[in-house]
Scaffold this motif. Structure first.
Motif, PDB file in Angstrom:
ATOM      1  N   HIS A 273     -18.938 -28.850-104.084  1.00 40.64           N
ATOM      2  CA  HIS A 273     -18.410 -27.618-103.511  1.00 40.64           C
ATOM      3  C   HIS A 273     -18.507 -27.638-101.991  1.00 40.64           C
ATOM      4  N   LEU A 274     -17.775 -26.718-101.379  1.00 42.90           N
ATOM      5  CA  LEU A 274     -17.837 -26.462 -99.947  1.00 42.90           C
ATOM      6  C   LEU A 274     -18.200 -24.995 -99.770  1.00 42.90           C
ATOM      7  N   TYR A 275     -19.170 -24.723 -98.906  1.00 48.10           N
ATOM      8  CA  TYR A 275     -19.564 -23.331 -98.644  1.00 48.10           C
ATOM      9  C   TYR A 275     -19.149 -22.971 -97.227  1.00 48.10           C
ATOM     10  N   LEU A 276     -18.416 -21.874 -97.093  1.00 47.22           N
ATOM     11  CA  LEU A 276     -17.956 -21.394 -95.796  1.00 47.22           C
ATOM     12  C   LEU A 276     -18.478 -19.982 -95.577  1.00 47.22           C
ATOM     13  N   GLY A 277     -19.238 -19.787 -94.512  1.00 43.08           N
ATOM     14  CA  GLY A 277     -19.726 -18.463 -94.191  1.00 43.08           C
ATOM     15  C   GLY A 277     -18.581 -17.526 -93.865  1.00 43.08           C
ATOM     16  N   ALA A 278     -18.799 -16.241 -94.102  1.00 39.45           N
ATOM     17  CA  ALA A 278     -17.735 -15.260 -93.904  1.00 39.45           C
ATOM     18  C   ALA A 278     -17.281 -15.178 -92.454  1.00 39.45           C
ATOM     19  N   GLY A 279     -18.139 -15.550 -91.519  1.00 42.66           N
ATOM     20  CA  GLY A 279     -17.796 -15.484 -90.106  1.00 42.66           C
ATOM     21  C   GLY A 279     -17.107 -16.712 -89.567  1.00 42.66           C
ATOM     22  N   LEU A 314     -12.500 -16.051 -92.188  1.00 46.54           N
ATOM     23  CA  LEU A 314     -12.214 -16.201 -93.609  1.00 46.54           C
ATOM     24  C   LEU A 314     -12.717 -14.994 -94.389  1.00 46.54           C
ATOM     25  N   GLY A 315     -13.933 -14.550 -94.085  1.00 44.89           N
ATOM     26  CA  GLY A 315     -14.480 -13.394 -94.791  1.00 44.89           C
ATOM     27  C   GLY A 315     -13.683 -12.140 -94.530  1.00 44.89           C
ATOM     28  N   GLY A 316     -13.210 -11.963 -93.300  1.00 45.40           N
ATOM     29  CA  GLY A 316     -12.408 -10.799 -92.992  1.00 45.40           C
ATOM     30  C   GLY A 316     -11.085 -10.792 -93.721  1.00 45.40           C
ATOM     31  N   ASN A 317     -10.469 -11.961 -93.836  1.00 49.09           N
ATOM     32  CA  ASN A 317      -9.195 -12.062 -94.540  1.00 49.09           C
ATOM     33  C   ASN A 317      -9.351 -11.695 -96.012  1.00 49.09           C
ATOM     34  N   ILE A 318     -10.507 -12.029 -96.591  1.00 46.12           N
ATOM     35  CA  ILE A 318     -10.760 -11.707 -97.995  1.00 46.12           C
ATOM     36  C   ILE A 318     -11.194 -10.255 -98.156  1.00 46.12           C
ATOM     37  N   ALA A 319     -12.169  -9.825 -97.356  1.00 49.96           N
ATOM     38  CA  ALA A 319     -12.712  -8.468 -97.498  1.00 49.96           C
ATOM     39  C   ALA A 319     -11.663  -7.406 -97.187  1.00 49.96           C
ATOM     40  N   ASN A 320     -10.665  -7.756 -96.392  1.00 50.75           N
ATOM     41  CA  ASN A 320      -9.564  -6.846 -96.102  1.00 50.75           C
ATOM     42  C   ASN A 320      -8.866  -6.377 -97.367  1.00 50.75           C
ATOM     43  N   GLY A 321      -8.812  -7.248 -98.383  1.00 50.00           N
ATOM     44  CA  GLY A 321      -8.249  -6.881 -99.675  1.00 50.00           C
ATOM     45  C   GLY A 321      -6.740  -6.836 -99.724  1.00 50.00           C
ATOM     46  N   SER A 322      -6.072  -7.393 -98.725  1.00 52.38           N
ATOM     47  CA  SER A 322      -4.615  -7.329 -98.695  1.00 52.38           C
ATOM     48  C   SER A 322      -4.005  -8.124 -99.848  1.00 52.38           C
ATOM     49  N   PRO A 323      -2.985  -7.578-100.500  1.00 52.73           N
ATOM     50  CA  PRO A 323      -2.307  -8.334-101.566  1.00 52.73           C
ATOM     51  C   PRO A 323      -1.469  -9.481-101.038  1.00 52.73           C
ATOM     52  N   ILE A 324      -1.281  -9.551 -99.709  1.00 49.89           N
ATOM     53  CA  ILE A 324      -0.486 -10.629 -99.132  1.00 49.89           C
ATOM     54  C   ILE A 324      -1.310 -11.471 -98.159  1.00 49.89           C
ATOM     55  N   GLY A 325      -2.645 -11.391 -98.267  1.00 48.10           N
ATOM     56  CA  GLY A 325      -3.490 -12.280 -97.480  1.00 48.10           C
ATOM     57  C   GLY A 325      -3.323 -13.719 -97.965  1.00 48.10           C
ATOM     58  N   ASP A 326      -3.280 -14.658 -97.037  1.00 46.89           N
ATOM     59  CA  ASP A 326      -2.968 -16.035 -97.407  1.00 46.89           C
ATOM     60  C   ASP A 326      -4.119 -16.764 -98.101  1.00 46.89           C
ATOM     61  N   ALA A 327      -5.353 -16.459 -97.719  1.00 48.18           N
ATOM     62  CA  ALA A 327      -6.467 -17.262 -98.209  1.00 48.18           C
ATOM     63  C   ALA A 327      -6.765 -17.019 -99.686  1.00 48.18           C
TER      64      ALA A 327
END
Length: 503
Positions: A273-279, A314-327
């Motif tokens: 696995h690869l772990y990426l911090g939210a920041g 990366l964490g912001g893109n996910i936590a945003n919750g957008s249905p059209i976020g790329d990540a």
């Protein structure tokens, strides 16, 4: 607790003891500082007229180096400069008025006409000449004008409607082909020492007439602040939140910025696995994820522009919750899990379970996204991620499809398929997955797959695409996958990323 924001503006120390939490760098530069070379264009991070460069120490402790990142001043809050150096176009000229090499080359190549966009272009090119990954890429690829030129990437977030890009690109090619040392190179060690001296583990707390701004430096301090201010707006890169202010005219109070929590920027790797911090920034995340599969690198290369990727996380893109976020769709297809931390609690959940409904995520009170764990791909895995948008660069997805299939002896044994833009959240296509199970990657499966996708989703029509278009595209992407997985795969892309059929 430290009641001041500290940073370098060029070579000068700035200590800001009071400011509104959402005062943008652009408004501060053009207002109190009267540095008006930085222009205001779109005020939403699209045109690049306000591009500035933020310099921060990066790397392991004791071996830090300065990294120069182009960002949009219009969607960066002033408090987010704490601990860094801010450079504007005014700082490039020498004390005797000598032009910086990038400025001189722009003049020599006639890279400016009306001039409004020129400062932003100059700052993007300046950051590009300082960016060692770009230099390394050029050393590996040789000729500058490739199908995915680093120059094109660096300039995708800067718009010009007068001169056009040809003379600007010529200036960039000359700057990279024959790099020249400048005053910033000479001052590297001294600037690094000054920025490291600004580091501390204190929580920054400043306020103005419109509210309070906090910037904790540790996870415990962040947890305490979130418990004390449950109504706070949590900000990482502000690439979306800042638009709530510049376009929505919202007053946010208080704001808690995560950028000083160094433990949220860790990157770790295990055998599987690869772990990426939210920041971790989207730029850095794309670099690491490209090591898992080239499609991931290409996907993140098209996530906004360089300025957006450098600021957004990366964490912001996910936590945003957008249905059209790329990540999210790509990470869901990979089987990623989300690391969540709250007061006295820590848990890990499948990323797909994080998105409950449109605008709702599985976050308990006081909980925040700490990181993402991404499984590596096995030898029998077929993976593809496709972004469909109206423009190739710097555009929001209409549909994003991601496919992870385990193929054994030509038969699909496992399937994980996720889409963005097809529902109120990023979502797996469970019926489409079932339609592929036990099947070979053969054109004969396409009709059943398309019928299954239509059962999985009931998309909406909006300004980016109609519902009919989205369903058509979502079904067609499996056809694209099957063609690319063929022994002699045809070219199906505008940019070739060199991905083999089996990762």
């Amino acid at each position: 607790m430290r009641h001041a924001i500290r940073f370098l503006l060029g070579p000068e120390v700035r200590t800001i003891e009071a400011c509104d939490p959402t005062l943008t760098v652009l408004d501060w530069l053009r207002g109190p500082e009267r540095l008006i070379g930085t222009k205001e264009g779109c005020n939403e991070g699209d045109c690049g007229a306000c591009t500035v460069v933020v310099v921060r120490p990066e790397g392991p402790s004791g071996a830090e180096r300065l990294r120069y990142r182009a960002v949009d001043a219009c969607i960066t809050f002033l408090g987010m400069l704490d601990g860094c150096q801010l450079l504007t176009v005014e700082h490039l000229r020498g004390a005797d008025g000598t032009l910086h090499p990038v400025q001189r080359l722009m003049v020599e190549e006639h890279g400016s006409q009306c001039g409004f966009c020129t400062p932003g272009f100059v700052m993007s090119l300046f950051a590009m000449t300082k960016d060692s990954p770009t230099k390394d890429l050029l050393a590996e690829t040789g000729p500058l004008r490739t199908s995915a030129s680093p120059i094109d990437d660096a300039l995708a977030g800067n718009l010009c409607r007068c001169t056009g890009y040809a003379p600007i690109v010529r200036a960039a090619e000359r700057a990279l082909a024959a790099p020249e040392a400048d005053t910033f190179d000479a001052a590297h060690d001294a600037t690094l020492a000054r920025l490291l001296a600004l580091r501390d583990d204190e929580t920054v707390a400043v306020s103005g007439p419109k509210g309070r701004f906090f910037a904790p430096a540790t996870v415990p301090a962040l947890v305490d602040l979130m418990a004390e201010y449950p109504q706070a707006t949590i900000v990482a890169g502000a690439t979306d939140v800042a638009l709530w202010v510049t376009k929505g005219l919202r007053v946010l109070d208080p704001v808690i910025w995560l950028g000083r929590v160094r433990s949220l920027r860790v990157v770790g790797e295990g055998p599987d696995h690869l772990y990426l911090g939210a920041g971790v920034s989207l730029s850095e995340a794309g670099t690491h994820l490209a090591g898992l599969h080239p499609d991931l690198g290409e996907l993140f290369r098209r996530h906004g522009a360089a300025q957006t990727r450098n600021a957004g996380t990366l964490g912001g893109n996910i936590a945003n919750g957008s249905p059209i976020g790329d990540a999210a769709p790509a990470l869901i297809a990979l089987g990623a899990s989300l690391h969540l931390i709250g007061r006295g609690s820590e848990r890990e959940i499948p990323l797909e379970d994080f998105f409950v409904a449109y605008g709702r995520q599985d976050l308990r009170p006081g909980e925040f996204v700490a990181g993402v764990r991404v499984p590596k791909l096995g030898p029998e895995t077929v993976f593809r991620a496709y972004k469909i948008s109206k423009r190739f660069d710097e555009d929001i997805s209409a549909v994003l499809g991601a496919f992870r299939l385990t193929v054994d002896a030509g038969t699909t044994r496992q399937a994980r398929i996720a889409y963005g833009g097809m529902a109120g959240t990023p979502k797996r296509a469970v019926q489409a997955e079932a339609a592929l199970m036990g099947q070979s990657l053969d054109p004969a499966v396409i009709p059943a797959f398309k019928a299954a996708v239509a059962r999985d989703f009931t998309p909406l029509s909006d300004m980016r695409a109609s519902a009919a278009y989205r369903l058509k595209v979502a079904g067609n992407l499996i056809e694209r996958l099957i063609h690319e997985a063929a022994p002699e795969a045809p070219e199906t892309r505008l940019a070739t990323v060199g991905a083999p059929a089996h990762a």
